[in-house]
Scaffold this motif. Structure first.
Motif, PDB file in Angstrom:
ATOM      1  N   TYR B 329      33.245  43.322  52.184  1.00 16.88           N
ATOM      2  CA  TYR B 329      32.968  43.155  50.762  1.00 16.88           C
ATOM      3  C   TYR B 329      34.257  43.107  49.958  1.00 16.88           C
ATOM      4  CZ  TYR B 329      27.971  43.793  51.446  1.00 16.88           C
ATOM      5  OH  TYR B 329      26.680  43.622  51.825  1.00 16.88           O
ATOM      6  N   ILE B 333      35.080  40.196  47.505  1.00 16.85           N
ATOM      7  CA  ILE B 333      35.363  40.369  46.085  1.00 16.85           C
ATOM      8  C   ILE B 333      36.666  39.670  45.723  1.00 16.85           C
ATOM      9  CG2 ILE B 333      36.058  42.088  44.352  1.00 16.85           C
ATOM     10  CD1 ILE B 333      33.963  43.968  45.672  1.00 16.85           C
ATOM     11  N   GLU B 337      36.921  36.732  43.051  1.00 14.20           N
ATOM     12  CA  GLU B 337      37.758  36.909  41.876  1.00 14.20           C
ATOM     13  C   GLU B 337      38.818  35.800  41.802  1.00 14.20           C
ATOM     14  OE1 GLU B 337      37.188  38.827  39.542  1.00 14.20           O
ATOM     15  OE2 GLU B 337      39.052  39.073  38.408  1.00 14.20           O
ATOM     16  N   ARG B 385      32.528  43.990  37.379  1.00 16.50           N
ATOM     17  CA  ARG B 385      32.017  42.654  37.619  1.00 16.50           C
ATOM     18  C   ARG B 385      31.204  42.554  38.909  1.00 16.50           C
ATOM     19  NH1 ARG B 385      33.123  37.896  35.307  1.00 16.50           N
ATOM     20  NH2 ARG B 385      34.717  38.896  34.027  1.00 16.50           N
ATOM     21  N   TYR B 386      31.628  43.289  39.929  1.00 18.19           N
ATOM     22  CA  TYR B 386      31.044  43.029  41.239  1.00 18.19           C
ATOM     23  C   TYR B 386      30.167  44.166  41.765  1.00 18.19           C
ATOM     24  CZ  TYR B 386      34.261  39.150  41.086  1.00 18.19           C
ATOM     25  OH  TYR B 386      34.912  38.033  40.705  1.00 18.19           O
ATOM     26  N   THR B 397      27.037  43.349  43.930  1.00 15.89           N
ATOM     27  CA  THR B 397      26.211  42.321  43.249  1.00 15.89           C
ATOM     28  C   THR B 397      25.726  41.284  44.271  1.00 15.89           C
ATOM     29  OG1 THR B 397      28.209  41.126  42.750  1.00 15.89           O
ATOM     30  CG2 THR B 397      27.353  42.516  41.012  1.00 15.89           C
ATOM     31  N   ILE B 400      28.163  38.583  45.589  1.00 18.10           N
ATOM     32  CA  ILE B 400      29.091  38.955  46.658  1.00 18.10           C
ATOM     33  C   ILE B 400      28.321  39.181  47.961  1.00 18.10           C
ATOM     34  CG2 ILE B 400      30.732  40.723  47.425  1.00 18.10           C
ATOM     35  CD1 ILE B 400      31.819  39.079  45.150  1.00 18.10           C
TER      36      ILE B 400
END
Lengths: 121, 1145
Positions: B329, B333, B337, B385-386, B397, B400
């Motif tokens: 992850y 991410i 990003e 954000r994630y 999220t 991801i």
């Protein structure tokens, strides 16, 4: 030869009796002297050899008769102590050949004792 | 996976002096659990406990006090810096975090806000790192998931993990969370935790690891073999040191000492095999582990990959041994990003393959849900954000999540993924031995595309990779695949498959076994099957087989790039739209026959089959219905016209779709906002929950405290009631705070008077006698102690005013204590009077009081005549010397008395300093009750009594002598008189009279009053007594005392005189004469005159015989003189006595 006894007794009546006894025994006496002082003074004028026996009352008007006893003992004169006190028996052993006669005395005992003491010489 | 750690040193690192350390994490409801956990504790325990609890930072915790009451162990609130001792329990203080480093506790300040703090995890982590296998953790009741991560770390470092049985916990979410990781070694109710620990510890100690290792080593291959049979994985190529330790740990936990037995257990128990398997794979990973390496990865790998990617390129990333997926992850991410920020407007798809051999751990990754504690590791700007927080966890999220594909895959055994752009294989190789590492290198080389990257862990060795990869950044462990093609031994060493007993793995194994068939299917599908597409419910093509491209055309725009409608030409689009809608509606296979599709150059005639695979996906198969004909130009217009209307509708539809999408997007934005408010709510909720937890802890503590307080209050009230003390408590402003019942006799106080100023209350005392002192003490003065008298002067009270300490340092009032001492005072006065009287009596009686202490050889004289006794010859105090003859007696008596044989009673003589001899009688009593033993006694001066006795003895002697003398005189008298008398009766009469006279004289002698001297007057009158009636007798003269020596003689003289007077003189009965006896002192001599006077003429005869002799002798005896004068009627006798015979008074 006459025998002499040196008599020291402060009670005149008693010395009178002893003198009677002495005369019965045909013994002459010096004294009686009632004090030590008087006896010593008299002794100075007497030839000690003439004394055959001394009769001493232990308690005299001026104290005890022991100074006298010493003198007699020195000269070898037998001493007859006569005393009313109960505890003077030891004296006869201190001054041999002394005798002790408790007052009041039996005149016979006194007479015999004197006769014995005088004869010893 | 495990960070670099030289496990060889684990055992040596553990300080031998430190006890086994048990970290205990608890939260809401924890007190109850802690109490039942610790109450059964029996020393000795070679363990130290550290309790980490969620506490209100502003509230002074009573946990230490509360717990102390239930356990034999020493409970301390940690102050920082403690070195842990066995049988001690250390409790986290409020407002601080707790860490352990080199066996010492350290307090830390919280960095995170309330609600996000994870003190239990923090402590467990530091415990694991510091103490490694010398540690255990216990997760007790509490809400949230604190402790879960920490427990995993403990496990990873070889420690023991215990969780409370959830149904015994008041709040079960903490233990549940810990148990869900599958890492808990034991799950116990609280009371069994410590016995369990002790059992484990005993096992740990009795089988010390190094001794065991060699044996296990011999069995290692067998164990690996068994394990392979059961779980299907071969660990024989793993580093043995790691495996040994983990096997030994399992043996400690199950309580087996012999490796042979353990081997049997593994053979017979699939559960134990699973447990061991899990232990082998203990793998703790975290987000963005080694942030610097990740930074380099971002810069040197991810950014270039993203920027170099062409539109629609797929970047393939492989994370073998992904564990619970954090690493996968993290990389996802970073890619997301990077793509977001790259500003590229073409689509790049990133596919991350995360693989591991442990299905359970993969499932955690698949969930994509992690404890909040892990959130710290994600950089702040990426977090929002994630990730999405959900309660005490957070979720990755979906965006991801969808980038990552998890699969059960064995790096060594299964065929590798291929055409990979980045392989992240971190902290895996360290577990492998040389052979395995050699085997892995070509696999990774094979998997990676040329010029692509390999990302390793900081402790993974690259030695075996030379020639396969070249270094890009050694520090960050980033490598690049060497471009040249290698000839690998592609018969991979572990590709032979093992039969697996575990059922859930059977499906997978079938898939794996048919590996080659798989290729065949692919080949057939690709090359020989009908063109087929699979679409999802969004009508996007998710897979396609065969030569499907011929029916579609590819637009330039990337919008809806995979949508089947976008890719279709107008005629195909119309048919597909209809047939798909109908199929979805009917959920049945539908075929559209003889459809002509105009492409750029040819016209296809096909049958289109639409077959619903499941509720969402459809299979669309194109079957050639006729030969393909070339397209003619004139056909163009014809078809265009035909489809104009439809085209318009389609456009409208697209338009509608577009606005729908806009609306959806807006909705999504709104949704996002809602989500973020929700997030805030969640975090508030989080805080509330943690506050609630703290409150419930405080509440528990308070409840117990209140119980204690009410007991203390009862004690205090009972105490005050029972003492009968008159007490008033005042505050700083001298207002009454409290008072006892008995003080109401003095001050008429009622309960409502509490709070009134003391000055306002009436009292029987003058207000000035206590009020000012009370103010003074209440404001910090020192203790006052005084006597006060009531106004009527009848009663006296002792008043003590003491400061009232609310705390040790501060004075917040005063306590007034009144004690009635009137009776005591009067008693004291009586006593003193008695003592005075006693002293007076003792002084008057000349009694000496002494005490003799033999052990100190000390004699003390209190009062009296100053005469004391002492075994020593001299008395230091009075200077009196014990008469030498009496010293032995005195000593003997003292010894007897000191031995307690008889009471001390001794008469002895002392010579006082002026030379006098004093008789002393001492009485003493041994006081054995006190030490040292002392003899106390009195001594009385008995000298006068002794003198009296002595005198009496003398007198008796004297009397004796006198009587004997008297008898001697009488004897001599009789002898002498007998010679003069013939007449016996007369002799007897006269002798008798003389004896009477002597007796009379003697009787006149007093025997008392210390003198034996009769008075002359008495003597004469006694002798004259028989004749007092015969004549007038007068006797006169000064007081003269006759001396004893002279008495008999004088008596005889007077007797002779009187008998003479009777016979011849004045005392003759016929004479009627007068007898006058006078005397006087002249020149120190006594002159006495005896004068007889007769009335009638009669001759005076002087006596004769013995009487006369006796008289003469008596006069001579006295040294006296006598004269007799006779004159007619007068007869006079004079007697002069010398001084020695009398005493003139």
């Amino acid at each position: 030869m006459n025998k002499y006894v040196f008599l020291v007794e402060d009670e005149l009546l008693i010395s009178l009796e002893i003198e009677m006894l002495l005369s019965e025994l045909n013994i002459k006496s010096h004294g009686p002297f009632s004090s030590c002082q008087a006896a010593l003074a008299a002794l100075a004028n007497i030839d000690a050899h003439s004394i055959d026996c001394a009769i001493l009352d232990v308690k005299l008007t001026d104290g005890e008769a022991l100074p006298l006893a010493r003198v007699f003992h020195k000269h070898g004169i037998p001493i007859i102590f006569s005393s009313g006190h109960a505890n003077n028996h030891h004296l006869e052993t201190y001054y041999p050949p002394g005798k002790y006669i408790a007052k009041p005395f039996d005149p016979t005992v006194m007479k015999n004792t004197i006769a014995l003491s005088v004869d010893k010489l | 996976m495990l960070p670099f750690s030289d496990e060889e040193h684990i055992m040596n690192n553990t300080a031998k002096t430190l006890p086994f350390i048990v970290g205990v994490g608890s939260s809401a409801g924890g007190i109850e659990a802690l109490r039942s956990m610790f109450s059964a504790t029996q020393a000795p325990i070679d363990m130290a406990f550290v309790i980490v609890q969620h506490l209100d930072p502003d509230y002074n915790s009573l946990l230490a006090q509360l717990l102390d009451r239930y356990t034999n162990l020493t409970v301390l609130q940690c102050e920082g810096g403690e070195t842990l001792l066995p049988e001690h329990v250390y409790i986290i203080p409020p407002g601080h975090g707790l860490l352990i480093a080199q066996g010492r506790l350290e307090l830390t300040d919280f960095v995170q806000p309330r609600g996000v703090r994870r003190p239990i995890d923090d402590f467990f982590r530091s415990l694991a790192i510091d103490q490694r296998n010398n540690a255990a953790c216990v997760v007790l009741s509490g809400t949230g998931a604190d402790g879960t991560i920490g427990a995993q770390t403990i496990k990873e470092y070889g420690g023991l993990c215990i969780a409370q049985t959830p149904d015994t916990a008041r709040y079960d979410s903490m233990p549940l969370s810990a148990i869900s990781t599958g890492h808990m070694d034991f799950i116990y109710p609280p009371s069994d935790i410590i016995p369990g620990l002790q059992k484990y510890l005993k096992q740990l100690k009795t089988t010390s690891l190094p001794a065991n290792i060699t044996f296990i080593h011999e069995k290692m291959d067998e164990i690996c073999h068994e394990l392979r049979n059961v779980v299907g994985h071969d660990f024989s190529g793993y580093k043995h040191s790691t495996l040994l330790r983990r096997i030994a740990r399992r043996m400690h936990i199950v309580g087996i000492e012999s490796e042979q037995k353990y081997l049997e257990l593994i053979k017979n128990s699939p559960e134990e095999s699973q447990a061991l398997f899990k232990d082998f794979l203990i793998n703790v990973t975290k987000f963005f582990r080694d942030p610097d390496a990740f930074k380099q990865l971002h810069e040197k790998v991810i950014k270039p990959l993203v920027h170099q990617a062409l539109p629609n390129d797929e970047l393939r990333i492989w994370v073998p041994a992904c564990s619970s997926g954090e690493e996968a992850y993290s990389i996802a991410i970073l890619f997301a990003e990077t793509i977001r920020l790259s500003g590229l407007n073409h689509r790049i798809s990133v596919q991350i393959f995360a693989s591991d051999i442990d299905e359970n751990i993969i499932n955690i990754g698949r969930e994509g849900t992690y404890p909040l504690a892990s959130l710290i590791d994600i950089p702040e700007h990426l977090k929002k954000r994630y990730t999405t927080p959900i309660g005490d966890k957070f979720k990755i999220t979906p965006f991801i999540r969808n980038m990552v594909r998890f699969s059960n895959h064995n790096l060594l055994r299964d065929p590798p993924f291929s055409k990979i752009d980045l392989i992240s294989c971190r902290n895996v190789l360290i577990y492998f031995n040389d052979t395995l590492q050699k085997a892995v290198a070509p696999i990774l080389h094979f998997a990676a595309k040329p010029g692509r990257f390999l990302f390793l862990g900081p402790s993974d060795s690259m030695g075996r990779f030379e020639g396969y990869f070249s270094t890009i950044d050694l520090q960050a462990r980033i490598f690049m695949r060497s471009p040249e093609s290698k000839n690998y031994p592609l018969s991979l060493p572990n590709t032979d498959n093992f039969p697996i007993r575990i059922e859930k793995n059977i499906n997978k194994s079938a898939h794996i076994m048919n590996n080659n068939e798989n290729n065949i299917y692919h080949r057939v599908l690709d090359k020989y099957s009908l063109p087929t597409a699979v679409i999802n419910k969004e009508n996007e093509i998710i897979s396609a087989f065969g030569k499907i491209g011929r029916y579609f055309h590819f637009p330039v725009s990337n919008v809806d790039g995979t949508n089947i409608f976008t890719l279709s030409g107008p005629d195909l689009r119309a048919v597909l739209g209809k047939i798909i809608r109908e199929t979805r509606f009917k959920k049945r296979k539908i075929i559209a026959r003889k459809i002509t599709i105009h492409t750029e150059f040819v016209i296809h005639t096909v049958d289109i089959v639409c077959d619903p695979l499941d509720s969402e996906t459809l299979l669309i198969v194109f079957i050639e219905a006729a030969a393909t004909t070339p397209r003619l130009d004139d056909d163009f217009d014809e078809f265009e016209n035909n489809h104009d209307h439809i085209e318009q509708l389609e456009n409208e539809l697209r338009h509608a779709r577009h606005s729908l999408r806009m609306a959806t997007e807006e909705l999504e934005t709104a949704n996002e906002e809602l989500k973020s408010s929700n997030e805030e709510m969640m975090s508030m909720n989080e805080e509330l929950q943690s506050t609630n937890e703290e409150l419930s802890t405080v509440n528990d503590e308070l409840k117990i405290k209140i119980g204690q307080l009410s007991i203390s209050n009862n004690d205090l009230r009972n105490f005050l009631d029972s003492t009968n003390l008159s007490v008033i408590v005042i505050d700083k402003k001298t207002c009454i705070r409290n008072f006892t019942k008995s003080v109401t006799h003095l001050f008429p106080l009622k309960n409502t008077d509490k709070g009134r100023p003391l000055a306002d209350v009436y009292s029987p005392f003058d207000i000035n006698s206590y009020y000012l002192d009370a103010i003074n003490v209440a404001q910090g003065g020192s203790i006052v102690q005084k006597r006060i008298t009531t106004r009527d002067q009848l009663r006296v009270y002792a008043l003590r005013i003491l400061p009232y300490h609310s705390d040790i340092a501060t004075i917040s009032g005063a306590t007034l204590v009144f004690t009635d001492i009137t009776d005591a005072l009067s008693l004291e006065r009586q006593l003193s009077a008695e003592r005075d009287r006693l002293n007076l009596a003792i002084k008057a009686a000349h009694i000496g009081i002494w005490s003799y202490c033999p052990s100190l050889s000390q004699t003390t004289i209190d009062i009296g005549n100053g005469t004391s006794i002492s075994p020593q010859a001299t008395s230091a105090h009075s200077g009196a010397l014990v008469f030498p003859a009496d010293q032995d007696l005195l000593k003997e008596k003292l010894d007897l008395a000191l031995k307690g044989i008889e009471k001390f009673d001794c008469s002895f003589r002392t010579i006082v300093p002026n030379g006098e001899t004093r008789w002393i009688r001492g009485y003493g009593h041994l006081i054995t009750q006190q030490t040292p033993v002392t003899l106390i006694g009195v001594s009385i001066d008995v000298t006068p009594e002794h003198i009296l006795v002595e005198t009496r003895e003398l007198m008796v002697q004297e009397m004796n002598h006198r009587i004997k003398n008297l008898f001697a005189i009488i004897g001599s008298m009789i002898t002498i008189a007998a010679q003069r008398h013939d007449n016996v009766p007369l002799f007897a009469k006269s002798m008798r009279e003389r004896i009477v006279a002597l007796g009379t004289a003697h009787a006149a002698t007093p025997t008392t009053h210390n003198h034996d001297k009769p008075r002359l007057e008495q003597l004469i009158s006694a002798i004259l007594m028989p004749y007092k009636d015969l004549a007038h007798v007068s006797i006169s003269g000064p007081h003269i005392l006759i001396h004893q020596d002279a008495l008999s003689s004088l008596a005889l003289i007077f007797h002779e005189w009187s008998t003479n007077a009777v016979k011849y003189g004045a005392l003759d009965s016929d004479a009627k004469g007068v007898l006058t006896v006078t005397w006087c002192i002249q020149n120190d001599t006594l002159h006495m005159e005896w004068t007889e006077e007769k009335k009638r003429q009669r001759s005076f005869e002087t006596q004769k015989g013995f009487g006369r002799i006796l008289e003469d002798i008596s006069i001579r005896q006295l040294n006296a003189t006598s004269e007799t004068t006779i004159d007619n009627l007068l007869f006079r006798k004079t007697l002069t006595l010398p001084k020695r015979c009398y005493t003139h008074e």
